[in-house]
Design a protein around this motif. Structure first.
Motif: not given
Length: 106
Positions: A17, A23, A45
């Protein structure tokens, strides 16, 4: 002190994260980690998911720790057969590069 499977799963999710490179890789990855035996799938994510993964990485925790701490590059880890990776090749290397930005507990 050894890390528990639950703590490892949480640490991987939080590291993903926090990593823009994770990402950017855009992959759903199933981690199959040994010592401690842990399996989890993270979406692009960094959230745990039950979705079908685009990649499967099999790696021992000691090798994952070497990779995330900068003691070994992803390319060296792959060529020394310390990790087994299945998925689209270029995206696999993007995932591997993202892993080098993770900070895991020791």
């Amino acid at each position: 002190m050894a890390i528990s499977p639950e703590d490892l799963s949480h640490a991987l999710s939080e590291a993903a994260k926090a990593a823009p490179a994770w990402q950017a890789a855009g992959a759903t990855v199933r981690f199959v980690i040994s010592e401690p035996d842990t399996e989890l799938t993270l979406d692009p994510q960094g959230d745990p998911t039950d979705a079908e993964p685009t990649h499967v990485l099999r790696i021992g925790y000691a090798d994952l720790d070497d990779l995330t701490s900068g003691r070994r590059t992803f390319l060296r880890t792959v060529t020394s057969r310390r990790v087994s990776a299945h998925g689209p090749v270029l995206q696999t290397f993007a995932v591997g590069q993202a892993l080098t930005t993770f900070a895991l507990p020791r």
